[in-house]
Scaffold this active site. Structure first.
Site, mmCIF file in Angstrom:
data_model
loop_
_atom_site.group_PDB
_atom_site.id
_atom_site.type_symbol
_atom_site.label_atom_id
_atom_site.label_comp_id
_atom_site.label_asym_id
_atom_site.label_seq_id
_atom_site.Cartn_x
_atom_site.Cartn_y
_atom_site.Cartn_z
ATOM 1 N N THR A 182 0.775 -1.287 0.097
ATOM 2 C CA THR A 182 -0.029 -0.033 -0.045
ATOM 3 C C THR A 182 0.918 1.113 0.025
ATOM 4 O OG1 THR A 182 -0.052 0.153 2.437
ATOM 5 C CG2 THR A 182 -1.786 -1.264 1.315
ATOM 6 N N GLU A 329 -5.295 -4.255 -1.339
ATOM 7 C CA GLU A 329 -5.696 -5.384 -0.505
ATOM 8 C C GLU A 329 -6.583 -6.219 -1.454
ATOM 9 O OE1 GLU A 329 -5.213 -2.253 0.582
ATOM 10 O OE2 GLU A 329 -4.657 -2.354 2.719
ATOM 11 N N LYS A 438 -16.013 14.908 11.819
ATOM 12 C CA LYS A 438 -17.014 14.692 12.794
ATOM 13 C C LYS A 438 -17.637 16.039 13.445
ATOM 14 C CE LYS A 438 -19.181 10.551 15.023
ATOM 15 N NZ LYS A 438 -18.655 9.400 15.640
ATOM 16 N N TRP A 443 -21.272 12.917 11.270
ATOM 17 C CA TRP A 443 -20.467 12.731 10.326
ATOM 18 C C TRP A 443 -20.705 13.768 8.833
ATOM 19 C CZ3 TRP A 443 -19.747 6.872 10.008
ATOM 20 C CH2 TRP A 443 -18.852 6.349 10.834
HETATM 21 P P1 ADP Z 1 -3.360 3.887 -0.802
HETATM 22 O O1 ADP Z 1 -4.188 3.253 0.402
HETATM 23 O O2 ADP Z 1 -1.911 4.129 -0.741
HETATM 24 O O3 ADP Z 1 -4.188 5.288 -1.515
HETATM 25 P P2 ADP Z 1 -4.754 2.084 -2.880
HETATM 26 O O4 ADP Z 1 -4.650 2.434 -4.090
HETATM 27 O O5 ADP Z 1 -4.989 0.695 -2.383
HETATM 28 O O6 ADP Z 1 -3.787 2.813 -2.092
HETATM 29 O O7 ADP Z 1 -5.929 3.125 -2.128
HETATM 30 C C1 ADP Z 1 -7.156 2.292 -2.105
HETATM 31 C C2 ADP Z 1 -8.180 3.495 -1.317
HETATM 32 O O8 ADP Z 1 -8.537 4.613 -2.571
HETATM 33 C C3 ADP Z 1 -9.435 2.858 -0.915
HETATM 34 O O9 ADP Z 1 -9.588 2.515 0.170
HETATM 35 C C4 ADP Z 1 -10.396 4.371 -1.064
HETATM 36 O O10 ADP Z 1 -10.149 5.239 0.095
HETATM 37 C C5 ADP Z 1 -9.869 4.974 -2.036
HETATM 38 N N1 ADP Z 1 -10.484 4.668 -3.561
HETATM 39 C C6 ADP Z 1 -10.425 3.728 -4.505
HETATM 40 N N2 ADP Z 1 -11.316 3.641 -5.375
HETATM 41 C C7 ADP Z 1 -12.210 4.780 -5.101
HETATM 42 C C8 ADP Z 1 -13.239 5.468 -5.604
HETATM 43 N N3 ADP Z 1 -13.953 4.866 -6.921
HETATM 44 N N4 ADP Z 1 -13.933 6.430 -5.140
HETATM 45 C C9 ADP Z 1 -13.486 6.824 -4.062
HETATM 46 N N5 ADP Z 1 -12.159 6.586 -3.292
HETATM 47 C C10 ADP Z 1 -11.609 5.509 -3.935
#
Ligand code: ADP
Length: 545
Positions: A182, A329, A438, A443
């Site tokens: 990540t 993940e 919050k 929220w």
């Molecule tokens: P990092 O955690 O380093 O950003 P990732 O690419 O695994 O790496 O990111 C996953 C996160 O990106 C998700 O948990 C979410 O918060 C955000 N995310 C992914 N796709 C979307 C989407 N279509 N809309 C909003 N947020 C998104």
């Protein structure tokens, strides 16, 4: 029990074998650092991937060993995608946009033995190489730069290997095939190991009609980097189905991408919203310049897609956006927003609103959301933290027992995303748990506010963060980048939001900035904004006192 179906292993060698038998004539096109275009076929690529697998084994790569890549999107990177898992190793894509300290941590935590590196990225690689523990470095050369001392030339390595020595291994489908970290947007990077089975099932599900709907007849250009979440698995999915692939190399600006979309007649492309926001502006300014008549889907994911962008692509350029949510993940695709039949005869506006949500789970991915009262109903309103499970979802992190809290006692992965789920089972992402605001105990979704702000004609980009507030504990603050030559006041932007949100959701202030800092994947880096503006309201209070 007798008479059962074969226990056939779902592994990457089986994908390679299929491609060798069936897809040999499909093209693979790469844009090189010097902007030239290189093309060959799966039939040319597969013998080279086999030779690379043989060479890696000769260098000492054993079952389960990690071999890293540090490359842009191009055909040799695809060769490594195939060769490393087929040699029994684990393909570990290093994210070249991370800080050298993080890269050193990641490469040594992963135990990378071998690395395949682009020569144009050498200076970056050299900064963390010494502390990484990597033993062998193979350099993909695309310039006349001399080979760095102590490294191996990629082409010479291939030339010395014999394709006849390649053996299709019957790898256990539960063995690790790929590893991604990540990017640490919300903490120290954590490693996710995907099994061969996960990669194969993710590829099959991604290709399905109601997911990305990919076929052999498609030409796919992943703009999302192969060093981030495996380019959403697109290189593997295309390999399985035999789609033509286009690799943009290091040239990720809208004019270069538009040029490839048009000249290679790309049918499906994928990337983060920041890429598409930039492209939409260019398309709007150059009506009719690019022939995108072959393009049938623009996949957007990684952060929320503003409704105005989805509408803009559809209404002004006739282009369909497919909104997907995923995470490293999840290998990484979890949901895709194909419009369900119940909405097909509804007005376009309603369909766009659906598309601006994050979509419904892919087959075999299960979702639920939980708040302090338990599992939330699928009413489109109640918010909770999203939990997921399925055959391509991590059950733990590599060598990180401290991260066990990311998983529930009954084995679901806690995503850290705050969502509402509607009656269609469609996700609507409100925030990351760490970004959520919050105010007075309720929220507020920063994502909803920023997407609405990006619908204002003068706004190029907007991020909304949580700032400490002396009375309400937390209040939203908007940081806005205006389009070149456009003007808008703070009051005007708040008035623009007023009809769309409850009064207490509205940001108390708008700050204007030249740019919004980004993460390695092109997402807004809210931690940096919070560092800079987190005490905005308390500072104001002190100034007034
Ligand atoms: P990092 O955690 O380093 O950003 P990732 O690419 O695994 O790496 O990111 C996953 C996160 O990106 C998700 O948990 C979410 O918060 C955000 N995310 C992914 N796709 C979307 C989407 N279509 N809309 C909003 N947020 C998104």
């Amino acid at each position: 029990m007798h008479g059962l179906i074969m226990d056939f292993q779902l592994n990457i060698p089986a994908m390679l074998r299929r491609a060798e038998q069936l897809h040999f004539d499909r093209e693979l096109v790469s844009r090189r650092p010097d902007e030239s275009i290189d093309r060959y076929t799966y039939g040319d690529m597969i013998p080279r991937a086999k030779r690379l697998a043989v060479a890696l084994q000769k260098l000492g790569l054993k079952e389960g060993d990690r071999a890293a890549t540090f490359c842009w999107n191009h055909s040799q990177h695809l060769e490594a995608y195939m060769a490393i898992p087929c040699a029994g190793g684990v393909l570990h894509t290093l994210n070249l946009r991370l800080h050298e300290k993080d890269l050193e941590y990641i490469a040594s935590h992963a135990g990378d033995k071998i690395a395949i590196v682009d020569d144009v990225l050498w200076d970056l690689f050299d900064k963390f190489r010494a502390g990484s523990g990597i033993e062998h470095v193979i350099v993909v050369r695309s310039t006349d730069k001399p080979l760095p001392p102590g490294t191996i030339d990629y082409e010479e390595l291939l030339a010395d290997a014999n394709e006849a020595d390649f053996e299709y291994l019957d790898i256990d489908e539960r063995a690790a095939a790929t590893m991604c970290y990540t990017s640490g947007t919300t903490g120290k990077p954590k490693g996710v190991l995907a099994t061969h089975r996960a990669v194969v099932l993710h590829s099959m599900a991604s290709a399905m009609t109601d997911t990305l709907g990919l076929s052999e007849r498609d030409t796919v250009m992943a703009v999302v980097p192969m060093f981030h979440a495996n380019a959403w698995g697109m290189p593997f999915t295309c390999m399985l189905i035999g789609a033509k692939q286009v690799f943009p190399g290091p040239h990720l600006d809208p004019p270069h991408l538009l040029d490839l979309l048009a000249s290679e007649k790309v049918t499906v492309t994928g990337g983060v919203p920041t890429i598409w926001l930039g492209m939409l502006q260019i398309l709007d300014e150059n009506a009719g310049k690019y022939d995108l008549s072959s393009l049938r889907a623009v996949v957007t994911g990684g952060s929320a897609a503003p409704l105005s962008m989805i509408e803009g692509f559809a209404e002004r350029h006739g282009l369909l956006m497919l909104h997907s949510w995923g995470m490293t993940e999840l290998c990484p695709v979890g949901t895709v927003g194909t419009v369900p039949h119940r909405l097909l005869d509804k007005p376009k506006k309603e369909q766009y609103a659906f598309q601006a949500k994050q979509g419904r789970p892919c087959p075999m991915v299960e979702i639920r959301a939980r708040n302090e009262n338990g599992i939330v109903p699928w009413d489109g309103q109640s918010m909770g933290e999203l939990e997921v499970r399925g055959p391509w979802i991590a059950s733990g992190y590599y060598n990180r027992p401290d991260a066990a809290t990311s998983f529930t006692d009954d084995g679901w992965f806690r995503t850290g995303d705050i969502v509402a789920i509607d009656e269609f089972g469609c996700l609507h992402l409100q925030d990351r748990a760490k970004d959520v605001i919050k105010s007075g105990g309720e929220w507020i979704s920063s994502v909803a506010l920023e997407n609405a702000l990006m619908g204002h004609p003068a706004v190029a980009e907007a991020a909304v963060i949580c700032a400490q507030h002396p009375k309400w504990a937390e209040r939203p603050l908007a940081i806005v980048v205006l389009k070149k030559g456009k003007k808008a006041s703070s009051e005007e932007l708040i008035d623009f939001l007023r009809p769309q949100f409850a009064k207490w959701w509205l940001p108390d202030a708008v700050e204007f900035a030249d740019a919004i800092p980004r993460t390695s994947a092109g997402k807004f880096l809210k931690t940096a904004l919070r560092d800079k503006y987190g005490d905005y309201y308390t500072r104001q209070e002190t100034a007034q006192a």
